[in-house]
Write a protein that holds these residues in place. Sequence first.
Motif, PDB file in Angstrom:
ATOM      1  N   LEU A   1      12.466   2.518  33.087  1.00  0.00           N
ATOM      2  CA  LEU A   1      13.179   3.785  32.902  1.00  0.00           C
ATOM      3  C   LEU A   1      14.633   3.552  32.538  1.00  0.00           C
ATOM      4  N   GLY A   2      15.206   2.445  33.017  1.00  0.00           N
ATOM      5  CA  GLY A   2      16.556   2.076  32.593  1.00  0.00           C
ATOM      6  C   GLY A   2      16.607   1.760  31.108  1.00  0.00           C
ATOM      7  N   THR A   3      15.601   1.038  30.629  1.00  0.00           N
ATOM      8  CA  THR A   3      15.528   0.700  29.202  1.00  0.00           C
ATOM      9  C   THR A   3      15.389   1.957  28.353  1.00  0.00           C
ATOM     10  N   ILE A   4      14.504   2.832  28.760  1.00  0.00           N
ATOM     11  CA  ILE A   4      14.293   4.062  27.999  1.00  0.00           C
ATOM     12  C   ILE A   4      15.521   4.967  28.088  1.00  0.00           C
ATOM     13  N   GLY A   5      16.139   5.021  29.259  1.00  0.00           N
ATOM     14  CA  GLY A   5      17.361   5.812  29.405  1.00  0.00           C
ATOM     15  C   GLY A   5      18.494   5.280  28.543  1.00  0.00           C
ATOM     16  N   ALA A   6      18.627   3.955  28.498  1.00  0.00           N
ATOM     17  CA  ALA A   6      19.666   3.356  27.655  1.00  0.00           C
ATOM     18  C   ALA A   6      19.370   3.600  26.177  1.00  0.00           C
ATOM     19  N   PHE A   7      18.107   3.524  25.813  1.00  0.00           N
ATOM     20  CA  PHE A   7      17.709   3.811  24.431  1.00  0.00           C
ATOM     21  C   PHE A   7      18.074   5.253  24.060  1.00  0.00           C
ATOM     22  N   ALA A   8      17.691   6.193  24.923  1.00  0.00           N
ATOM     23  CA  ALA A   8      17.987   7.607  24.654  1.00  0.00           C
ATOM     24  C   ALA A   8      19.493   7.853  24.636  1.00  0.00           C
ATOM     25  N   GLY A   9      20.214   7.255  25.581  1.00  0.00           N
ATOM     26  CA  GLY A   9      21.667   7.405  25.608  1.00  0.00           C
ATOM     27  C   GLY A   9      22.336   6.818  24.382  1.00  0.00           C
ATOM     28  N   GLY A  10      21.833   5.682  23.923  1.00  0.00           N
ATOM     29  CA  GLY A  10      22.384   5.074  22.711  1.00  0.00           C
ATOM     30  C   GLY A  10      22.198   5.971  21.492  1.00  0.00           C
ATOM     31  N   VAL A  11      21.053   6.606  21.431  1.00  0.00           N
ATOM     32  CA  VAL A  11      20.785   7.530  20.329  1.00  0.00           C
ATOM     33  C   VAL A  11      21.708   8.742  20.409  1.00  0.00           C
ATOM     34  N   LEU A  12      21.822   9.321  21.602  1.00  0.00           N
ATOM     35  CA  LEU A  12      22.602  10.549  21.773  1.00  0.00           C
ATOM     36  C   LEU A  12      24.112  10.323  21.724  1.00  0.00           C
ATOM     37  N   LEU A  13      24.575   9.232  22.324  1.00  0.00           N
ATOM     38  CA  LEU A  13      26.022   9.012  22.433  1.00  0.00           C
ATOM     39  C   LEU A  13      26.616   8.169  21.307  1.00  0.00           C
ATOM     40  N   PHE A  14      25.814   7.256  20.781  1.00  0.00           N
ATOM     41  CA  PHE A  14      26.361   6.299  19.813  1.00  0.00           C
ATOM     42  C   PHE A  14      25.667   6.364  18.459  1.00  0.00           C
TER      43      PHE A  14
ATOM     44  N   VAL B   1       6.854   3.329  24.357  1.00  0.00           N
ATOM     45  CA  VAL B   1       5.533   3.744  24.855  1.00  0.00           C
ATOM     46  C   VAL B   1       4.835   2.572  25.546  1.00  0.00           C
ATOM     47  N   ILE B   2       4.927   1.391  24.961  1.00  0.00           N
ATOM     48  CA  ILE B   2       4.311   0.202  25.563  1.00  0.00           C
ATOM     49  C   ILE B   2       4.933  -0.087  26.930  1.00  0.00           C
ATOM     50  N   ILE B   3       6.235   0.074  27.041  1.00  0.00           N
ATOM     51  CA  ILE B   3       6.912  -0.141  28.327  1.00  0.00           C
ATOM     52  C   ILE B   3       6.362   0.821  29.378  1.00  0.00           C
ATOM     53  N   VAL B   4       6.247   2.089  29.041  1.00  0.00           N
ATOM     54  CA  VAL B   4       5.744   3.091  29.987  1.00  0.00           C
ATOM     55  C   VAL B   4       4.300   2.770  30.382  1.00  0.00           C
ATOM     56  N   VAL B   5       3.479   2.404  29.420  1.00  0.00           N
ATOM     57  CA  VAL B   5       2.092   2.052  29.725  1.00  0.00           C
ATOM     58  C   VAL B   5       2.053   0.853  30.671  1.00  0.00           C
ATOM     59  N   GLY B   6       2.899  -0.130  30.450  1.00  0.00           N
ATOM     60  CA  GLY B   6       2.949  -1.296  31.327  1.00  0.00           C
ATOM     61  C   GLY B   6       3.303  -0.925  32.756  1.00  0.00           C
ATOM     62  N   VAL B   7       4.245  -0.028  32.931  1.00  0.00           N
ATOM     63  CA  VAL B   7       4.630   0.408  34.273  1.00  0.00           C
ATOM     64  C   VAL B   7       3.478   1.151  34.943  1.00  0.00           C
ATOM     65  N   VAL B   8       2.805   1.998  34.209  1.00  0.00           N
ATOM     66  CA  VAL B   8       1.671   2.727  34.766  1.00  0.00           C
ATOM     67  C   VAL B   8       0.592   1.736  35.216  1.00  0.00           C
ATOM     68  N   VAL B   9       0.297   0.741  34.394  1.00  0.00           N
ATOM     69  CA  VAL B   9      -0.716  -0.250  34.746  1.00  0.00           C
ATOM     70  C   VAL B   9      -0.305  -1.024  35.998  1.00  0.00           C
ATOM     71  N   MET B  10       0.963  -1.425  36.081  1.00  0.00           N
ATOM     72  CA  MET B  10       1.430  -2.140  37.279  1.00  0.00           C
ATOM     73  C   MET B  10       1.252  -1.288  38.526  1.00  0.00           C
ATOM     74  N   ASN B  11       1.566  -0.021  38.436  1.00  0.00           N
ATOM     75  CA  ASN B  11       1.449   0.853  39.600  1.00  0.00           C
ATOM     76  C   ASN B  11      -0.006   1.104  39.976  1.00  0.00           C
ATOM     77  N   LEU B  12      -0.874   1.177  39.001  1.00  0.00           N
ATOM     78  CA  LEU B  12      -2.299   1.324  39.301  1.00  0.00           C
ATOM     79  C   LEU B  12      -2.849   0.076  39.976  1.00  0.00           C
ATOM     80  N   GLY B  13      -2.295  -1.068  39.619  1.00  0.00           N
ATOM     81  CA  GLY B  13      -2.790  -2.324  40.152  1.00  0.00           C
ATOM     82  C   GLY B  13      -2.319  -2.649  41.559  1.00  0.00           C
ATOM     83  N   GLY B  14      -1.143  -2.153  41.973  1.00  0.00           N
ATOM     84  CA  GLY B  14      -0.640  -2.589  43.255  1.00  0.00           C
ATOM     85  C   GLY B  14      -0.031  -1.519  44.131  1.00  0.00           C
ATOM     86  N   GLY B  15       0.231  -0.379  43.583  1.00  0.00           N
ATOM     87  CA  GLY B  15       0.893   0.647  44.381  1.00  0.00           C
ATOM     88  C   GLY B  15       2.341   0.286  44.664  1.00  0.00           C
TER      89      GLY B  15
END
Length: 109
Positions: free
Chosen positions: A65-78, A91-105
């Motif tokens: 979420l930090g990566t996506i937030g920085a990406f969005a902020g870079g687009v909006l601010l810079f 999208v791949i980053i978000v899918v990876g996080v979802v998979v990690m959470n499904l795997g371990g909680g």
Amino acid sequence: MPFVLLAFAIAFEVTATLAMRGSDGFTRLGPSVLVVAGYLISFVFMAKALTSLNVGPVYAIWSALGTIGAFAGGVLLFDEPVRPLTIAGAVIIVVGVVVMNLGGGVSHG
């Protein structure tokens, strides 16, 4: 409550990262101070969240979420470019996080 702490950790991390871009290579004092303070506060909030959450999934959420937030902020601010491949990466980053959470909680115990 630990997810609120994690949300604050993410917000401060994104703020610090965007301030780093605005610091012009740490040549501007205000944004440079914001970088150091933002990361410090972010780590404190994350450490508090980790007292009741598992480190692997929490770090994945924080960094993704930090990566996506920085990406969005870079687009909006810079006016940084948005390209289809960049969006696919987010999208791949978000899918990876979802998979990690499904795997371990995220909660201890």
